[in-house]
Design a protein around this motif. Structure first.
Motif, PDB file in Angstrom:
ATOM      1  N   VAL A   1       1.890  -0.841   9.038  1.00 56.58           N
ATOM      2  CA  VAL A   1       1.447  -2.112   8.456  1.00 56.58           C
ATOM      3  C   VAL A   1       1.311  -1.989   6.940  1.00 56.58           C
ATOM      4  N   ARG A   2       0.793  -0.851   6.455  1.00 56.23           N
ATOM      5  CA  ARG A   2       0.714  -0.645   4.997  1.00 56.23           C
ATOM      6  C   ARG A   2       2.117  -0.608   4.381  1.00 56.23           C
ATOM      7  N   THR A   3       3.025   0.094   5.040  1.00 50.73           N
ATOM      8  CA  THR A   3       4.406   0.145   4.550  1.00 50.73           C
ATOM      9  C   THR A   3       5.024  -1.244   4.530  1.00 50.73           C
ATOM     10  N   PHE A   4       4.745  -2.027   5.553  1.00 49.96           N
ATOM     11  CA  PHE A   4       5.245  -3.395   5.576  1.00 49.96           C
ATOM     12  C   PHE A   4       4.662  -4.204   4.423  1.00 49.96           C
ATOM     13  N   GLY A   5       3.381  -4.022   4.123  1.00 49.44           N
ATOM     14  CA  GLY A   5       2.764  -4.720   2.993  1.00 49.44           C
ATOM     15  C   GLY A   5       3.461  -4.386   1.677  1.00 49.44           C
ATOM     16  N   GLN A   6       3.799  -3.119   1.489  1.00 46.87           N
ATOM     17  CA  GLN A   6       4.516  -2.714   0.283  1.00 46.87           C
ATOM     18  C   GLN A   6       5.895  -3.381   0.235  1.00 46.87           C
ATOM     19  N   HIS A   7       6.581  -3.368   1.350  1.00 45.35           N
ATOM     20  CA  HIS A   7       7.891  -4.025   1.442  1.00 45.35           C
ATOM     21  C   HIS A   7       7.749  -5.518   1.149  1.00 45.35           C
ATOM     22  N   LEU A   8       6.751  -6.142   1.749  1.00 47.13           N
ATOM     23  CA  LEU A   8       6.555  -7.578   1.596  1.00 47.13           C
ATOM     24  C   LEU A   8       6.275  -7.959   0.151  1.00 47.13           C
ATOM     25  N   PHE A   9       5.508  -7.145  -0.555  1.00 45.97           N
ATOM     26  CA  PHE A   9       5.241  -7.460  -1.959  1.00 45.97           C
ATOM     27  C   PHE A   9       6.554  -7.506  -2.743  1.00 45.97           C
ATOM     28  N   GLY A  10       7.402  -6.514  -2.525  1.00 47.38           N
ATOM     29  CA  GLY A  10       8.689  -6.493  -3.211  1.00 47.38           C
ATOM     30  C   GLY A  10       9.538  -7.714  -2.895  1.00 47.38           C
ATOM     31  N   ARG A  11       9.514  -8.156  -1.671  1.00 46.95           N
ATOM     32  CA  ARG A  11      10.285  -9.328  -1.265  1.00 46.95           C
ATOM     33  C   ARG A  11       9.704 -10.603  -1.876  1.00 46.95           C
ATOM     34  N   LEU A  12       8.378 -10.689  -1.945  1.00 50.38           N
ATOM     35  CA  LEU A  12       7.743 -11.865  -2.540  1.00 50.38           C
ATOM     36  C   LEU A  12       8.044 -11.954  -4.031  1.00 50.38           C
ATOM     37  N   VAL A  13       8.088 -10.808  -4.693  1.00 52.57           N
ATOM     38  CA  VAL A  13       8.416 -10.783  -6.123  1.00 52.57           C
ATOM     39  C   VAL A  13       9.837 -11.295  -6.334  1.00 52.57           C
ATOM     40  N   THR A  14      10.740 -10.898  -5.462  1.00 50.54           N
ATOM     41  CA  THR A  14      12.130 -11.344  -5.571  1.00 50.54           C
ATOM     42  C   THR A  14      12.233 -12.851  -5.306  1.00 50.54           C
ATOM     43  N   ALA A  15      11.515 -13.324  -4.303  1.00 47.69           N
ATOM     44  CA  ALA A  15      11.599 -14.735  -3.917  1.00 47.69           C
ATOM     45  C   ALA A  15      10.835 -15.658  -4.870  1.00 47.69           C
ATOM     46  N   TYR A  16       9.756 -15.169  -5.460  1.00 43.70           N
ATOM     47  CA  TYR A  16       8.896 -16.006  -6.291  1.00 43.70           C
ATOM     48  C   TYR A  16       8.582 -15.320  -7.627  1.00 43.70           C
ATOM     49  N   PRO A  17       9.587 -15.060  -8.449  1.00 46.19           N
ATOM     50  CA  PRO A  17       9.333 -14.351  -9.715  1.00 46.19           C
ATOM     51  C   PRO A  17       8.403 -15.110 -10.656  1.00 46.19           C
ATOM     52  N   GLN A  18       8.292 -16.418 -10.470  1.00 44.27           N
ATOM     53  CA  GLN A  18       7.411 -17.203 -11.341  1.00 44.27           C
ATOM     54  C   GLN A  18       5.948 -16.776 -11.216  1.00 44.27           C
ATOM     55  N   PHE A  19       5.571 -16.170 -10.097  1.00 45.12           N
ATOM     56  CA  PHE A  19       4.188 -15.718  -9.936  1.00 45.12           C
ATOM     57  C   PHE A  19       3.855 -14.563 -10.870  1.00 45.12           C
ATOM     58  N   LEU A  20       4.870 -13.907 -11.405  1.00 44.03           N
ATOM     59  CA  LEU A  20       4.646 -12.756 -12.280  1.00 44.03           C
ATOM     60  C   LEU A  20       4.833 -13.079 -13.758  1.00 44.03           C
ATOM     61  N   GLU A  21       5.204 -14.300 -14.058  1.00 46.02           N
ATOM     62  CA  GLU A  21       5.419 -14.669 -15.461  1.00 46.02           C
ATOM     63  C   GLU A  21       4.119 -14.531 -16.249  1.00 46.02           C
ATOM     64  N   GLY A  22       4.194 -13.793 -17.342  1.00 43.86           N
ATOM     65  CA  GLY A  22       3.035 -13.607 -18.210  1.00 43.86           C
ATOM     66  C   GLY A  22       2.007 -12.624 -17.692  1.00 43.86           C
ATOM     67  N   VAL A  23       2.277 -11.968 -16.579  1.00 47.07           N
ATOM     68  CA  VAL A  23       1.337 -11.007 -15.999  1.00 47.07           C
ATOM     69  C   VAL A  23       1.769  -9.607 -16.402  1.00 47.07           C
ATOM     70  N   GLU A  24       0.836  -8.826 -16.947  1.00 43.15           N
ATOM     71  CA  GLU A  24       1.208  -7.525 -17.488  1.00 43.15           C
ATOM     72  C   GLU A  24       0.690  -6.331 -16.708  1.00 43.15           C
ATOM     73  N   SER A  25      -0.161  -6.560 -15.702  1.00 44.48           N
ATOM     74  CA  SER A  25      -0.682  -5.413 -14.944  1.00 44.48           C
ATOM     75  C   SER A  25      -1.007  -5.839 -13.511  1.00 44.48           C
ATOM     76  N   ASN A  26      -1.135  -4.830 -12.667  1.00 48.15           N
ATOM     77  CA  ASN A  26      -1.449  -5.139 -11.278  1.00 48.15           C
ATOM     78  C   ASN A  26      -2.826  -5.786 -11.138  1.00 48.15           C
ATOM     79  N   LEU A  27      -3.813  -5.370 -11.915  1.00 51.80           N
ATOM     80  CA  LEU A  27      -5.141  -5.979 -11.806  1.00 51.80           C
ATOM     81  C   LEU A  27      -5.104  -7.437 -12.237  1.00 51.80           C
TER      82      LEU A  27
END
Length: 181
Positions: free
Chosen positions: A67-93
């Motif tokens: 499940v943790r591995t799936f969460g890591q995979h899912l984050f990568g897929r969400l970033v690809t599908a919704y790059p606008q969520f990362l616009e202007g964001v500079e760190s994981n926190l």
């Protein structure tokens, strides 16, 4: 639970294990849906639990690790599908602080019937964030995987502590995320 979670899980199984393994775990479980998922559909969360348990038996990898591995995979897929969520964001926190008030708001616009977990945040200092995860479903391992995937995306080394705040299924957990420089 939204079908996109199921379709991404099956995709992860196919790429990390094989299409044959994905077919076997679907066939081995008694799924109400029959294992036919669409990204926009809604399915019982128990089905993903059944699939993960079947994959654990098939692969010998523990359910929490899968499940943790799936969460890591899912984050990568969400970033690809919704790059606008990362616009202007500079760190994981900084990204994690946006989940509840920015990202979940947008997810609810796309999927009004989505049953999302809730996150409450407290910035301890510049390099440390406390994140309280609450959900009617016991998916703290998935949340942990998403946090780890976020840190990987930003190429940041973190220390992650996890404190269950309920007895039994982990439906309320506090994660303390500390960035290492």
């Amino acid at each position: 639970m939204k079908g996109v979670v199921f379709t991404e899980f099956i995709e992860m199984v196919e790429s990390a294990f094989s299409p044959e393994v994905a077919d076997r775990i679907i066939e081995e479980t008694s799924l109400a849906s029959g294992g036919a998922y669409t990204a926009v559909g809604t399915y019982d969360h128990d089905e993903i639990i059944q699939l993960v348990q079947a994959l654990s038996q098939e692969s010998g990898v523990s359910v929490p690790d899968l499940v943790r591995t799936f969460g890591q995979h899912l984050f990568g897929r969400l970033v690809t599908a919704y790059p606008q969520f990362l616009e202007g964001v500079e760190s994981n926190l900084d990204f994690l602080e946006r989940v509840e008030d920015v990202i979940h708001v947008e997810v609810r616009k796309l999927y009004p019937d989505a049953e999302l977990p809730t996150f409450a945040f407290s910035r301890v200092n510049r390099d440390c964030l406390e994140l309280d995860y609450r959900s009617p479903r016991p998916f703290a391992d998935l949340a942990e995987g998403l946090i780890l995937g976020c840190a990987e995306h930003f190429a940041e080394e973190i220390e992650l502590q996890r404190e269950p705040l309920t007895n039994g299924p982990e439906t309320h957990v506090r994660f303390t995320i500390t960035c290492r420089h």
